[in-house]
Design a protein around this motif. Structure first.
Motif, short mmCIF file in Angstrom:
data_model
loop_
_atom_site.label_atom_id
_atom_site.label_comp_id
_atom_site.label_asym_id
_atom_site.label_seq_id
_atom_site.Cartn_x
_atom_site.Cartn_y
_atom_site.Cartn_z
N GLU A 111 25.55 24.40 17.39
CA GLU A 111 26.18 23.10 17.49
C GLU A 111 25.38 22.61 18.73
N LEU A 112 25.02 23.23 19.70
CA LEU A 112 24.35 22.48 20.97
C LEU A 112 22.80 22.02 20.33
N GLU A 113 22.29 22.66 19.25
CA GLU A 113 20.94 22.08 18.71
C GLU A 113 21.30 20.76 18.24
N ARG A 114 22.65 20.67 17.42
CA ARG A 114 22.82 19.34 16.89
C ARG A 114 23.32 18.27 17.87
N LEU A 115 23.84 18.79 18.91
CA LEU A 115 24.41 17.76 20.02
C LEU A 115 23.16 17.22 20.68
N GLY A 116 22.15 18.06 20.86
CA GLY A 116 20.89 17.73 21.69
C GLY A 116 20.24 16.69 20.62
N SER A 117 20.24 16.55 19.48
CA SER A 117 19.30 15.72 18.65
C SER A 117 20.31 14.37 18.05
N ALA A 118 21.49 14.23 18.79
CA ALA A 118 22.43 13.17 18.46
C ALA A 118 21.87 11.69 17.98
N GLU A 119 20.98 11.30 18.83
CA GLU A 119 20.29 9.91 18.60
C GLU A 119 19.91 9.84 17.37
N GLU A 120 18.85 10.73 17.41
CA GLU A 120 17.97 11.02 15.95
C GLU A 120 18.96 11.24 14.74
N LEU A 121 19.90 11.67 14.93
CA LEU A 121 20.56 12.21 13.61
C LEU A 121 21.47 10.85 13.32
N ALA B 269 30.66 7.10 2.58
CA ALA B 269 31.80 7.29 3.66
C ALA B 269 31.47 8.41 4.53
N GLU B 270 31.22 9.86 4.01
CA GLU B 270 31.02 10.79 4.58
C GLU B 270 29.85 10.77 5.78
N ILE B 271 28.77 10.22 5.41
CA ILE B 271 27.81 9.96 6.39
C ILE B 271 28.08 9.17 7.42
N SER B 272 29.04 8.10 7.09
CA SER B 272 29.69 7.19 8.29
C SER B 272 30.33 7.92 9.28
N ARG B 273 31.22 8.89 8.73
CA ARG B 273 32.19 9.75 9.44
C ARG B 273 31.22 10.70 10.41
N TYR B 274 30.27 11.40 9.60
CA TYR B 274 29.35 12.15 10.49
C TYR B 274 28.82 11.41 11.58
N ALA B 275 28.49 9.96 11.50
CA ALA B 275 27.59 9.43 12.65
C ALA B 275 28.57 9.38 13.95
N ASP B 276 30.02 8.90 13.27
CA ASP B 276 31.09 8.60 14.25
C ASP B 276 31.48 9.90 14.84
N ASP B 277 31.39 10.98 14.33
CA ASP B 277 31.76 12.07 15.12
C ASP B 277 30.80 12.70 16.14
N ILE B 278 29.49 12.33 16.10
CA ILE B 278 28.68 12.70 16.93
C ILE B 278 28.99 11.79 18.24
N ASP B 279 29.48 10.57 18.14
CA ASP B 279 29.76 9.91 19.40
C ASP B 279 31.09 10.15 19.72
N ALA B 280 32.24 11.08 19.06
CA ALA B 280 33.65 11.01 19.54
C ALA B 280 34.00 11.81 20.42
N SER B 281 33.01 12.88 20.86
CA SER B 281 33.19 13.71 21.84
C SER B 281 32.04 13.56 22.82
N PRO B 282 32.03 12.72 23.61
CA PRO B 282 30.91 12.53 24.69
C PRO B 282 30.67 13.91 25.88
N GLY B 283 31.74 14.60 26.02
CA GLY B 283 31.98 15.64 26.78
C GLY B 283 31.65 17.03 26.12
N ARG B 284 31.43 16.83 24.73
CA ARG B 284 31.32 18.31 24.16
C ARG B 284 29.83 19.02 24.43
N LEU B 285 28.88 18.06 24.66
CA LEU B 285 27.72 18.81 25.08
C LEU B 285 27.86 19.66 26.29
#
Length: 582
Positions: A213-223, A283-299
C-alpha cells in the motif's frame, strides 16, 4: 527336563548321543574318556564359550528340552515363531574353529545372549569352581527368596511396586523442577511478549500488505495521471475523439446496415456490449483516481503502523524463535507465539503438578518403609528355616559338626528391599562363622552347595516346572561315608528336579536311576569316545571298575552289586523323580 543331548566334534568326542532319565542320571568313565566334554557340551547349550583347543573345524551340540512349566521359554517360542514337537524344543549351538558361533531355538536363529537367558532358566550347571550362589550376596538373597517364595514373593512384589512408583515420581519431580526453573527464567518475558503482541493485534500478512500500500501511495501523482489519461482515451472530451465515441459511430452505422441484412445483428449486439464494458472500465478508473486523493493522511498512518509492526518483529522475534531462528515477519511471529502460549500453559500447570507429586511422594515414604520392614521380617523368619533345613542336609552329608547360619542384615535401600543375605559356615565347633566361600574346603563347599539345592528344591510348591541340575564332580575331595551321603542327597534332590551328575565315585553312581558310561577307544593312533546306556549288568561292571579298577574281579563285582542293591533300597527305586516335569 533335558531329554537328549547330542555332541559332535568336541575334544575326544566325535559323535555321542546321551538320553537322560527324568530323575537322577549319572555319567561315569575312565580318566580322559571325555566326561568333561559332556559338561562342556551342556555349557555350550546354555550359551557358554568353547575353548578353541577343544574345537574341531565345526563343533555342534543339540539338545531336546521339555517346555512343561517353563512359561518364559514357551512364551519366547511363540514370539519367535519357533517350532516345538510334542511339548519339546530342539536347541542347537554350533561353533567353528575361527570363533564363529550360531544358535537356533526351535529352528529359529537367535543371539547367543538370548540362548543363555532362555535356556538358562531351565538348566543350571554346577562345576567344581561354579558355586557362585555361595559367594554372591545377590544370589544368596535370591536363594532365600525362592526358599520361602509363598511368603516373601507377594511382599517383594508389593515393595517393588512402591519402589517403581517412587522412582517415577522422583524423576518427574526433577523434570518439574527444571521446568519451573525455566519458568522463572523465561516465563515473565514470554508472558509480557504475548501481552504486547495481543495489544498490537497484528494480522497475518499485514506488514507485507502495508508495504504494498505504501508503495502505491508514494506514487499517487503518477498513478492519478495515468488514470486520467486512460479515462480520456476511453471517453474523450470536447477536443478530440475517444474510443467510446468511435464505438458509438461504429454501432450506429452497423445498426442501419443490419436493418437491410439481418446477419449483421449479432455484430451490432457485440458492439453494444463493448460500449457498456468500456463505460464500466472508465468508471472504475475514475473511482481509483478519486480514492488516491480520498485519504490524504493515509500515507502517514500506514507508515506509522508498519513501523509499529517492524519494531514488534525486531523486539519479539528472538524471544519467540521459530524452528529456523528468530521470526522475520508478522506471519512467522504469530505462528511462533502459539508455541510460546503452549509453553506458558505447561509452566502454569507445572507448579500444581509438582505439589501433587511431592505430596504423593511423601505418602509413599512410610509405605515403602513399611513394605521393607515386612520384607525384612519375612526374610528373617525364612533365614532361620533355611538355616535349619541346610543344617539337616549337612548332617546327612557327613558334616554333623558344621554349623550353617543365614544372616539378614541392613544394606542401602534398593528395589528388592534393604536386606543383605549372607550364608555363613562354621566348619567345626568353636570356629567362627565366616562366608561359606571362605570357611569351607573344596569338598565341604560342594556338599554345602548340594545341601542348599536339596533344601531349596524340597521347599518348592510347583512341581510342574522342576529345574535341571548338572553337577560336574560335586563329589571331588570326598569319599567313604560322605560319598554315600552325597549319592543319597542327590537322589533326594532328583525327586523334585532332574539331576545329571558327572562323578568318579561308585557310591554316588549307584544311586542314579539312569547310568551313562563314556567309553574311550583308540584306533590307528586316534582316540575317540562314545556314550553307552548301561543296563544292570553293565552298571555292575562299571561300578566294579570304579571300586577296584578291575571290572572282571569277582570280589569287585560282588561289592558293586551289593552297593547297587543298597542304593536302590535307600532311594526306594531307580528313578524317584520319574514323571516330574522339567
Amino acid at each position: 527336563m533335558l531329554s537328549t543331548l547330542r555332541i559332535r566334534h568336541i575334544g575326544v568326542i566325535d559323535d555321542a548321543l546321551l538320553e537322560f532319565g527324568p530323575g537322577f542320571t549319572v555319567l561315569t568313565g575312565e580318566t580322559g574318556a571325555g566326561k568333561t566334554m559332556i559338561v562342556t557340551g551342556l555349557t555350550m547349550l546354555l550359551g557358554g564359550r568353547l575353548d578353541r583347543g577343544r574345537t574341531r573345524e565345526s563343533s555342534t551340540v543339540d539338545g531336546t528340552l521339555s517346555l512343561a512349566g517353563h512359561d518364559e521359554l514357551a512364551t519366547a517360542l511363540d514370539e519367535l515363531g519357533a517350532d516345538e514337537d510334542d511339548g519339546e524344543v530342539l536347541v542347537v549351538r554350533r561353533v567353528t574353529r575361527d570363533g564363529r558361533s550360531r544358535a537356533q531355538l526351535g529352528g529359529v536363529p537367535i543371539p547367543i545372549g538370548t540362548l543363555a537367558r532362555l535356556v538358562g532358566t531351565a538348566v543350571t550347571v554346577h562345576g567344581q569352581s561354579d558355586q557362585q550362589r555361595l559367594r554372591d550376596p545377590d544370589a544368596q538373597r535370591e536363594a532365600l527368596d525362592r526358599f520361602a517364595s509363598q511368603e516373601i514373593g507377594p511382599l517383594r512384589e508389593r515393595h517393588r511396586e512402591i519402589w517403581r512408583e517412587r522412582s517415577a515420581l522422583t524423576e518427574r519431580l526433577a523434570a518439574l523442577d527444571a521446568l519451573l526453573a525455566e519458568r522463572d527464567r523465561r516465563g515473565t518475558a514470554l508472558r509480557e511478549a504475548l501481552e504486547r503482541l495481543e495489544q498490537a493485534d497484528p494480522q497475518v500478512g499485514e506488514d507485507e500488505a502495508l508495504r504494498t500500500e505504501l508503495e502505491r501511495l508514494g506514487s499517487a501523482e503518477e498513478l492519478r495521471g495515468a488514470a486520467g489519461q486512460a479515462v480520456l482515451a476511453l471517453v474523450g472530451d470536447d477536443d478530440g475523439p475517444a474510443a467510446g465515441a468511435l464505438l458509438d459511430v461504429a454501432g450506429e452505422v452497423l445498426g442501419r446496415a443490419a436493418r437491410t441484412d439481418a446477419t449483421l445483428q449479432p455484430l451490432v449486439e457485440r458492439l453494444d456490449a463493448m460500449r457498456i464494458e468500456l463505460s464500466d472500465v472508465a468508471a472504475e478508473i475514475s473511482r481509483y483516481a478519486d480514492d488516491i486523493d480520498a485519504s490524504p493522511g493515509r500515507l502517514e498512518e500506514a507508515n506509522a503502523r508498519l513501523h509499529e509492526l517492524t519494531v514488534l518483529v525486531r523486539d519479539l522475534g528472538a524471544m519467540l524463535p521459530g524452528p529456523d531462528g528468530p521470526a522475520e515477519d508478522i506471519t512467522t511471529l504469530l505462528e511462533t507465539s502459539r508455541t510460546a502460549a503452549i509453553e506458558l500453559d505447561r509452566f502454569e500447570g507445572a507448579e500444581q503438578e509438582r505439589g501433587l507429586a511431592a505430596a504423593r511422594l511423601a505418602e509413599l515414604e512410610p509405605e515403602l518403609a513399611a513394605a521393607a520392614d515386612a520384607l525384612t521380617a519375612a526374610r528373617t523368619t525364612a533365614a532361620a528355616a533355611l538355616s535349619a533345613a541346610v543344617q539337616e542336609e549337612l548332617r546327612h552329608l557327613e558334616m554333623p559338626d558344621a554349623a550353617i547360619r543365614v544372616d539378614v542384615s541392613v544394606q542401602s535401600h534398593r528395589s528388592h528391599g534393604r536386606d543383605a543375605v549372607a550364608i555363613l559356615l562354621a566348619p567345626h565347633p568353636g570356629a567362627e562363622h565366616l562366608p561359606v566361600g571362605q570357611a569351607a574346603s573344596g569338598g565341604e563347599l560342594s556338599r554345602v552347595m548340594l545341601a542348599l539345592e536339596v533344601a531349596l528344591s524340597s521347599s518348592r510348591s510347583d512341581r510342574s516346572a522342576a529345574p535341571v541340575f548338572v553337577f560336574d564332580e560335586i563329589d571331588a575331595g570326598i569319599g567313604g561315608r560322605a560319598a554315600l551321603a552325597v549319592g543319597q542327597r542327590l537322589a533326594r534332590l532328583a525327586r523334585h528336579a532332574q539331576v545329571i551328575v558327572v562323578t568318579h565315585l561308585p557310591q554316588v553312581a549307584a544311586h542314579a536311576g539312569t547310568h551313562l558310561q563314556i567309553v574311550k577307544s583308540s584306533r590307528e593312533g586316534t582316540t575317540s569316545s562314545t556314550v553307552e546306556h548301561l543296563d544292570r549288568p553293565g552298571r555292575i561292571r562299571e561300578l566294579a571298575r570304579m571300586l577296584a579298577g578291575d571290572a572282571a574281579s569277582d570280589l569287585a563285582l560282588a561289592h558293586a552289586e551289593e552297593l547297587l542293591d543298597e542304593a536302590r533300597t535307600v532311594t526306594g527305586g531307580e528313578s524317584p523323580a520319574r514323571g516330574a516335569g522339567g
